[in-house]
Design an enzyme around this catalytic site. Structure first.
Site, PDB file in Angstrom:
ATOM      1  N   ASP A 151       1.056  -1.517   0.663  1.00 22.38           N
ATOM      2  CA  ASP A 151      -0.229  -0.038  -0.256  1.00 22.38           C
ATOM      3  C   ASP A 151       1.105   1.403  -0.075  1.00 22.38           C
ATOM      4  O   ASP A 151       1.903   1.341   0.646  1.00 22.38           O
ATOM      5  CB  ASP A 151      -0.740   0.439   1.168  1.00 22.38           C
ATOM      6  N   GLY A 168      12.159  -1.320  -0.188  1.00 25.28           N
ATOM      7  CA  GLY A 168      12.802  -0.796  -1.372  1.00 25.28           C
ATOM      8  C   GLY A 168      12.801   0.896  -2.253  1.00 25.28           C
ATOM      9  O   GLY A 168      12.336   1.513  -1.206  1.00 25.28           O
ATOM     10  N   ASP A 215      15.333  -8.463  -5.270  1.00 25.19           N
ATOM     11  CA  ASP A 215      16.180  -8.430  -6.167  1.00 25.19           C
ATOM     12  C   ASP A 215      17.396  -7.586  -6.351  1.00 25.19           C
ATOM     13  O   ASP A 215      18.037  -7.715  -7.346  1.00 25.19           O
ATOM     14  CB  ASP A 215      14.615  -7.776  -6.634  1.00 25.19           C
ATOM     15  N   ARG A 254      17.884 -34.485 -19.792  1.00 27.55           N
ATOM     16  CA  ARG A 254      17.084 -32.962 -20.105  1.00 27.55           C
ATOM     17  C   ARG A 254      17.203 -32.056 -20.739  1.00 27.55           C
ATOM     18  O   ARG A 254      18.447 -31.712 -19.510  1.00 27.55           O
ATOM     19  CB  ARG A 254      15.136 -32.657 -19.140  1.00 27.55           C
ATOM     20  N   MET A 275      13.219 -15.489  -9.027  1.00 26.54           N
ATOM     21  CA  MET A 275      12.296 -13.752  -9.043  1.00 26.54           C
ATOM     22  C   MET A 275      13.383 -13.094  -9.604  1.00 26.54           C
ATOM     23  O   MET A 275      14.289 -12.982 -10.344  1.00 26.54           O
ATOM     24  CB  MET A 275      12.045 -13.966  -7.942  1.00 26.54           C
ATOM     25  N   GLU A 324      12.485 -14.369 -13.615  1.00 25.06           N
ATOM     26  CA  GLU A 324      10.575 -14.168 -14.248  1.00 25.06           C
ATOM     27  C   GLU A 324      10.387 -12.996 -15.503  1.00 25.06           C
ATOM     28  O   GLU A 324       9.610 -13.357 -15.835  1.00 25.06           O
ATOM     29  CB  GLU A 324       9.674 -14.061 -13.680  1.00 25.06           C
ATOM     30  N   ARG A 368      11.862 -16.650  -0.862  1.00 20.95           N
ATOM     31  CA  ARG A 368      11.371 -15.189   0.083  1.00 20.95           C
ATOM     32  C   ARG A 368      11.664 -15.610   1.489  1.00 20.95           C
ATOM     33  O   ARG A 368      11.725 -15.268   1.747  1.00 20.95           O
ATOM     34  CB  ARG A 368      10.943 -14.107  -0.027  1.00 20.95           C
TER      35      ARG A 368
HETATM   36  O1  F6P Z   1      10.568  -7.329  -5.189  1.00 21.05           O
HETATM   37  C1  F6P Z   1      10.636  -9.087  -4.757  1.00 21.05           C
HETATM   38  C2  F6P Z   1       9.578 -10.030  -5.410  1.00 21.05           C
HETATM   39  O2  F6P Z   1       9.975 -10.586  -4.796  1.00 21.05           O
HETATM   40  C3  F6P Z   1      10.148  -9.596  -7.028  1.00 21.05           C
HETATM   41  O3  F6P Z   1      11.082 -10.469  -7.057  1.00 21.05           O
HETATM   42  C4  F6P Z   1       8.924 -10.430  -7.923  1.00 21.05           C
HETATM   43  O4  F6P Z   1       8.293  -9.823  -8.467  1.00 21.05           O
HETATM   44  C5  F6P Z   1       7.911  -9.840  -6.853  1.00 21.05           C
HETATM   45  O5  F6P Z   1       8.177  -9.075  -5.299  1.00 21.05           O
HETATM   46  C6  F6P Z   1       6.197 -10.671  -6.498  1.00 21.05           C
HETATM   47  O6  F6P Z   1       5.285 -10.076  -5.740  1.00 21.05           O
HETATM   48  P1  F6P Z   1       4.258 -10.431  -4.931  1.00 21.05           P
HETATM   49  O7  F6P Z   1       4.646 -10.904  -3.586  1.00 21.05           O
HETATM   50  O8  F6P Z   1       3.541  -8.959  -4.856  1.00 21.05           O
HETATM   51  O9  F6P Z   1       4.405 -11.153  -5.776  1.00 21.05           O
END
Ligand code: F6P
Length: 374
Positions: free
Chosen positions: A76, A111, A136, A171, A178, A231, A301
């Site tokens: 938010d 961040g 990140d 494979r 992320m 990603e 995370r």
């Molecule tokens: O900014 C950190 C991060 O983990 C990114 O790597 C990822 O794209 C994003 O947050 C995911 O965010 P959310 O928790 O809103 O899905």
């Protein structure tokens, strides 16, 4: 007798390993060294706007090794918060909570986006500092942000494990890591884990080049490959479309243009969903090797912060308490070598740090023969 000075703490944005270590670092230093009081606000700026708080004193013990954030977090923004189905400017409510709790300072852990929100509050008259956290690794003006080291360990361990199964089944395994707009995590984990292909958003890829690199490995006797893909990595065509949508958003000046540009960018981002799976199918078709996908997602995370992140978060947190004590506000506590440095929030707010194309990690990857997709 003068009352004790009081610090408010909140965690905003996506959670990162080390947040609790940082809360503990600020809190213990503020209380122990400077006799301050420390109050936490729940769920980022929302808890501040809604005045949901918790005393942090005894709660600071036993949290150093815990993942997540004991305060909860949210994305938010004070000036644009969804309340009862409507977007409301809650800056006034935030200021009322700050004054009601008689805060002498607010410390926001987050961040570049959090720094932007913090700067808005500084401009509204509050005394705010921030600490850089993100998996990140894309916060500008700091050597490091806590969360990255742990996520790197987790992603590297995953790539290590994927090697034996990829090798056994001959494979291609495409592993998605992320990194919303930056490829630091993928590049570092790919290098540390010896991925054969590393794809990051800063270097648009061409599936035919990747297939050619995998083909060369097969001819040299390795009939398996690990492809580490961020990603946010895109092929050259999609990257062009994305860059255009971003440029349109940057250039928008009227509220109508801004809304239209945000909508256009959201459409481009939605079209990106499933990209890693499409890439794996493409590589299977181009190489004739069976392909599988592993998406690491939120595992990166979660859980216990690494020793490196605990150390970084503790020293940034304790330096944050020193700055508050010295009356230095409107800054981010940056990591600089072994020490720390206050950096004006104007230099951090809303910015992000992509991987430079000549970064030593990029050069090292090329030198050891890793395909970067170009
Ligand atoms: O900014 C950190 C991060 O983990 C990114 O790597 C990822 O794209 C994003 O947050 C995911 O965010 P959310 O928790 O809103 O899905």
């Amino acid at each position: 007798m003068a009352r004790a000075r009081r610090i408010g703490i909140l965690t905003a944005g996506g959670d990162s390993p080390g947040l609790n270590a940082a809360i503990r670092g600020i809190g213990k230093a503020a209380i122990g060294q400077y006799g301050m009081e420390v109050v936490g606000f729940r769920d980022g700026f929302r808890g501040l706007a809604e005045d949901r708080s918790v005393w942090l004193g005894r709660r600071l013990s036993g949290i150093l090794t815990k993942g997540g954030t004991i305060l909860g977090t949210s994305r938010d923004k004070p000036h644009r918060m969804l309340v009862g189905g409507e977007v409301v400017d809650m800056t006034g409510a935030v200021i009322r909570t700050y004054e009601k709790h008689r805060l002498d300072a607010l410390v926001c852990l987050g961040g570049g986006g959090t720094a932007k929100n913090a700067l808005r509050l500084v401009r509204a008259g509050l005394k705010v500092i921030t600490l850089p956290k993100t998996i990140d690794n894309d916060v500008v003006m700091t050597d490091a942000s806590f969360g990255f080291a742990t996520a790197l360990d987790i992603a590297t361990d995953a790539i290590d494990r994927l090697h034996s199964t990829a090798h056994s089944h001959h494979r291609i395994i495409v592993v998605e890591t992320m990194g919303h707009r930056a490829g630091w995590l993928t590049l570092a984990a790919g290098l540390a884990g010896g991925a054969d292909v590393i794809l990051i958003p800063e270097i648009p890829y061409d599936a035919a080049s990747i297939a050619a690199a995998i083909g060369r490995r097969v001819r040299a006797g390795s009939n398996f490959s690990i492809v580490a893909v961020a990603e946010s990595a895109r092929n050259t065509e999609d990257a062009g479309v994305y860059r255009q949508a971003e440029a349109r958003k940057r250039a928008a000046s009227t509220p109508e243009q801004v809304m239209a540009a945000i909508g256009a960018l959201a459409t481009v981002e939605a079209a990106h969903a499933g990209n890693t799976i499409r890439l794996a199918s493409q590589l299977e078709a181009l190489t004739g090797l069976e392909s599988r996908v592993t998406i690491l997602g939120y595992v990166q995370r979660g859980g216990t912060p690494s020793a490196a992140d605990r150390l970084l978060a503790t020293r940034l947190g304790s330096a944050g308490a020193d700055l508050v004590n010295a009356g230095v506000f409107g800054v981010m506590v940056a990591a600089r070598g072994e020490g720390t440095e206050p950096v004006p929030l104007e230099q951090v707010a809303g910015k992000h740090r992509p991987v430079p194309l000549d970064h030593p990690w990029v050069l090292a990857a090329r030198h050891v023969g890793t395909c970067l997709g170009d």
